[in-house]
Design a protein around this motif. Sequence first.
Motif, PDB file in Angstrom:
ATOM      1  N   SER A 156      -6.904   0.717   9.724  1.00 21.19           N
ATOM      2  CA  SER A 156      -8.522   1.138   9.264  1.00 21.19           C
ATOM      3  C   SER A 156      -8.471   1.810   8.148  1.00 21.19           C
ATOM      4  CB  SER A 156      -9.031   1.918  10.460  1.00 21.19           C
ATOM      5  OG  SER A 156      -8.720   3.188  10.766  1.00 21.19           O
ATOM      6  N   ASP A 157      -7.462   2.582   7.673  1.00 22.78           N
ATOM      7  CA  ASP A 157      -7.263   3.136   6.288  1.00 22.78           C
ATOM      8  C   ASP A 157      -7.584   2.109   5.418  1.00 22.78           C
ATOM      9  OD1 ASP A 157      -7.504   5.573   7.738  1.00 22.78           O
ATOM     10  OD2 ASP A 157      -5.379   6.040   7.433  1.00 22.78           O
ATOM     11  N   TRP A 158      -7.013   1.169   5.645  1.00 22.65           N
ATOM     12  CA  TRP A 158      -6.733   0.026   4.298  1.00 22.65           C
ATOM     13  C   TRP A 158      -7.701  -1.377   4.689  1.00 22.65           C
ATOM     14  CZ3 TRP A 158      -0.775  -0.047   5.221  1.00 22.65           C
ATOM     15  CH2 TRP A 158      -0.263   1.260   4.535  1.00 22.65           C
ATOM     16  N   ASP A 159      -8.773  -1.118   5.826  1.00 19.31           N
ATOM     17  CA  ASP A 159      -9.611  -1.929   6.079  1.00 19.31           C
ATOM     18  C   ASP A 159      -9.031  -3.167   6.427  1.00 19.31           C
ATOM     19  OD1 ASP A 159     -12.106  -2.930   6.596  1.00 19.31           O
ATOM     20  OD2 ASP A 159     -12.463  -3.917   4.687  1.00 19.31           O
ATOM     21  N   VAL A 213       0.381   5.361   8.406  1.00 19.69           N
ATOM     22  CA  VAL A 213      -1.053   5.141   8.181  1.00 19.69           C
ATOM     23  C   VAL A 213      -1.863   4.274   9.019  1.00 19.69           C
ATOM     24  CG1 VAL A 213      -0.270   3.201   6.715  1.00 19.69           C
ATOM     25  CG2 VAL A 213      -2.442   4.496   6.117  1.00 19.69           C
ATOM     26  N   ASN A 214      -3.027   4.303   9.071  1.00 17.70           N
ATOM     27  CA  ASN A 214      -3.471   3.496  10.209  1.00 17.70           C
ATOM     28  C   ASN A 214      -4.249   2.423   9.654  1.00 17.70           C
ATOM     29  OD1 ASN A 214      -5.845   2.634  12.020  1.00 17.70           O
ATOM     30  ND2 ASN A 214      -5.556   4.442  13.359  1.00 17.70           N
ATOM     31  N   LYS A 239       0.852  -1.350  -0.062  1.00 15.24           N
ATOM     32  CA  LYS A 239       0.054  -0.141   0.063  1.00 15.24           C
ATOM     33  C   LYS A 239       0.847   1.171  -0.060  1.00 15.24           C
ATOM     34  CE  LYS A 239      -4.036  -1.825   0.506  1.00 15.24           C
ATOM     35  NZ  LYS A 239      -5.489  -1.567  -0.281  1.00 15.24           N
ATOM     36  N   LYS A 267      -8.084  -5.746   9.419  1.00 18.98           N
ATOM     37  CA  LYS A 267      -8.594  -6.256  10.863  1.00 18.98           C
ATOM     38  C   LYS A 267      -8.132  -7.588  11.381  1.00 18.98           C
ATOM     39  CE  LYS A 267     -12.602  -6.855   7.890  1.00 18.98           C
ATOM     40  NZ  LYS A 267     -13.791  -6.386   7.523  1.00 18.98           N
TER      41      LYS A 267
END
Length: 189
Positions: free
Chosen positions: A68-71, A65-66, A16, A73
């Motif tokens: 959650s920005d890339w979904d 980056v977090n 990413k 989990k």
Amino acid sequence: MVGTVSDYYTSVAIEKLGLDESKQNIINADYSTTLAIAQKNDASAVVAFGTSGSKYEEYGWKLAVNASDWDLKTGSYLLTTSEFSKNNSELLGNYLKATQETIDFINANLDDTASRLAARYGVVEENFKNDWTAKTFGIGASKDGADYLNSIEKWAFEHGKFPEDYNVVDFYDTSAIDAAFPDKNTLTK
């Protein structure tokens, strides 16, 4: 961190961010070692989880980056043998009920729970509360959860983590969920 999920997160982060994974010097280390490496500036990046990210910031590192920005989990999966599950579905159902009761109690008493954990184990209250509320807890089986786990399996197979491709749902046994929470099984095989 060592493990398929950590390897997966690292690979996704590299992809990413537009980097070439073959050109990265990836080092597996436990949390404490990774913090020491970061403190000495002997690394250029780290994949951190939960409150640990703030520890890196204390050393001057910045969040790129977090997840959650890339979904991204993570799910937790309870594992047992087929034989144990077949012979103990009521016991496993009761375990799931107790687990759900614990989740519900913590959600309803977060401040008190954090205070008790701090007193008993030295856990930092705010860290526990931040980590707890950043997650979604619940008992069940769903197509979305299975699809996500299958996507990790596909990545792991394609990256040589194991020799055979398979469908993780083929190994699911939802009898304990069906016994304890029949409405929380939305997975169809």
